[in-house]
Design an enzyme around this catalytic site. Structure first.
Site, PDB file in Angstrom:
ATOM      1  N   SER A 126       0.825  -1.310  -0.072  1.00  0.00           N
ATOM      2  CA  SER A 126      -0.096  -0.200   0.091  1.00  0.00           C
ATOM      3  C   SER A 126       0.830   1.210   0.126  1.00  0.00           C
ATOM      4  O   SER A 126       1.980   1.253   0.596  1.00  0.00           O
ATOM      5  CB  SER A 126      -0.739   0.057   1.236  1.00  0.00           C
ATOM      6  OG  SER A 126      -1.717   1.394   1.312  1.00  0.00           O
ATOM      7  N   TYR A 139      -1.980  -1.174  10.181  1.00  0.00           N
ATOM      8  CA  TYR A 139      -1.773  -1.378   8.859  1.00  0.00           C
ATOM      9  C   TYR A 139      -0.813  -0.860   8.169  1.00  0.00           C
ATOM     10  O   TYR A 139      -0.049  -1.590   7.249  1.00  0.00           O
ATOM     11  CB  TYR A 139      -3.075  -0.843   8.373  1.00  0.00           C
ATOM     12  CG  TYR A 139      -3.331  -1.081   6.926  1.00  0.00           C
ATOM     13  CD1 TYR A 139      -3.886  -2.351   6.406  1.00  0.00           C
ATOM     14  CD2 TYR A 139      -3.118  -0.220   5.834  1.00  0.00           C
ATOM     15  CE1 TYR A 139      -4.198  -2.496   4.946  1.00  0.00           C
ATOM     16  CE2 TYR A 139      -3.359  -0.099   4.335  1.00  0.00           C
ATOM     17  CZ  TYR A 139      -3.820  -1.553   4.021  1.00  0.00           C
ATOM     18  OH  TYR A 139      -4.034  -1.773   2.741  1.00  0.00           O
ATOM     19  N   LYS A 143       2.316  -3.090   6.151  1.00  0.00           N
ATOM     20  CA  LYS A 143       2.690  -2.935   4.721  1.00  0.00           C
ATOM     21  C   LYS A 143       4.021  -2.494   4.491  1.00  0.00           C
ATOM     22  O   LYS A 143       4.743  -2.933   3.586  1.00  0.00           O
ATOM     23  CB  LYS A 143       1.674  -1.907   4.123  1.00  0.00           C
ATOM     24  CG  LYS A 143       0.271  -2.105   3.780  1.00  0.00           C
ATOM     25  CD  LYS A 143       0.268  -3.590   3.406  1.00  0.00           C
ATOM     26  CE  LYS A 143      -1.263  -3.890   3.223  1.00  0.00           C
ATOM     27  NZ  LYS A 143      -1.516  -5.152   2.337  1.00  0.00           N
ATOM     28  N   THR A 174     -12.376   0.302  -3.454  1.00  0.00           N
ATOM     29  CA  THR A 174     -12.465  -1.150  -3.099  1.00  0.00           C
ATOM     30  C   THR A 174     -13.492  -1.037  -1.668  1.00  0.00           C
ATOM     31  O   THR A 174     -13.684   0.215  -1.177  1.00  0.00           O
ATOM     32  CB  THR A 174     -11.182  -1.861  -2.780  1.00  0.00           C
ATOM     33  OG1 THR A 174     -10.771  -1.100  -1.575  1.00  0.00           O
ATOM     34  CG2 THR A 174     -10.526  -1.822  -3.960  1.00  0.00           C
TER      35      THR A 174
END
Length: 258
Positions: A126, A139, A143, A174
């Site tokens: 990401s 997160y 990543k 998404t």
């Protein structure tokens, strides 16, 4: 690399970027096998569970053949300030996003090495693997780890003609980004700071994945697939706006008053 006839494991393959990758891999002549916990995957599996991954790779070989391609897209998002972060949520983000990626690499690499066909793996990272946004400590850390895991795996698996790279999607339409897209002004702000002027789609990212998977002389790299969004910081954007204001509308540089 010719993808024709190669079996490809796609974790998180029942939705979003994973599902788009399954579609594009099939169009490219590969045999994609979706692994996921939700939706309607080919194989239901929790990629953070070593025994489940072992069973999934066995089933994949039996039903589809030995995989030599991997798209590791499974991930769990979570938003929280560090001081408020729930430890169980933190562990789950890491379990799926790091341990799950490692287990997937391990399983597919073993079959590819046994088959001796080489391979190509693309790990889904990401922009947050290189940027530092509030509320995304778990997160973003995962990543960033995925980025470096791709580099180390490329070093270790290169002798078996297996390439490993990572793709860093920027803002993409998404389900994971659905709530953000509803924030007033969010889309407009992303479009303003993105050189290509729009938010990405799952197909955009899948196209990047498949092209990188084909590229036979690229390994150990992290490619940002984001329309250029990661090239601009708010500070730099503000500075540019200020410079444009300082310059005349015709592009001439304004002179300071005496």
């Amino acid at each position: 690399m010719d993808l024709q006839g190669r079996v490809a494991v796609v974790t998180g393959g029942a939705s979003g970027i994973g599902a788009a990758s399954v579609e594009l891999l099939r169009e490219s002549g590969a045999v994609p096998v979706s692994w996921d916990l939700g939706g309607s995957p080919d194989i239901h599996v929790d990629v953070s569970d070593a025994a489940a991954v072992g069973a999934a790779i066995t089933e994949t070989v039996e039903r589809f053949g030995r995989p030599s391609l991997l798209v590791a897209a499974a991930a769990v998002p979570h938003r929280s300030l560090i001081i408020d972060h729930d430890v169980e949520a933190w562990d789950r983000v890491f379990a799926v996003g790091m341990r799950g990626v490692m287990l997937s690499i391990q399983a597919v690499a073993r079959t590819a090495i046994e088959e001796g066909t080489g391979g190509s793996f693309v790990l889904i990272s990401s922009n947050n693997g290189i940027l530092a946004d509030r509320y995304l400590s778990a997160y973003s850390s995962v990543k960033a780890g995925v980025n470096h895991l791709a580099r180390v795996a490329a070093r270790e698996l290169g002798e078996h003609d297996i390439r490993v790279n990572a793709i860093g999607p920027g803002p993409t339409e998404t389900q994971m980004l659905a709530k953000n897209l509803q924030i007033p002004g969010y889309v407009e702000k992303i479009e303003q700071v993105t050189p290509l002027g729009r938010i990405g789609t799952s197909h955009d990212i899948a196209d990047s994945i498949v092209n990188l998977m084909r590229a036979g002389w690229i390994t150990g790299q992290v490619v940002q697939s984001d329309g250029g969004a990661s090239l601009t910081t708010p500070r730099g954007d503000s500075r540019s706006a200020g410079q444009a204001t300082a310059n005349g509308s015709d592009g001439s540089v304004a002179q300071p008053h005496a």
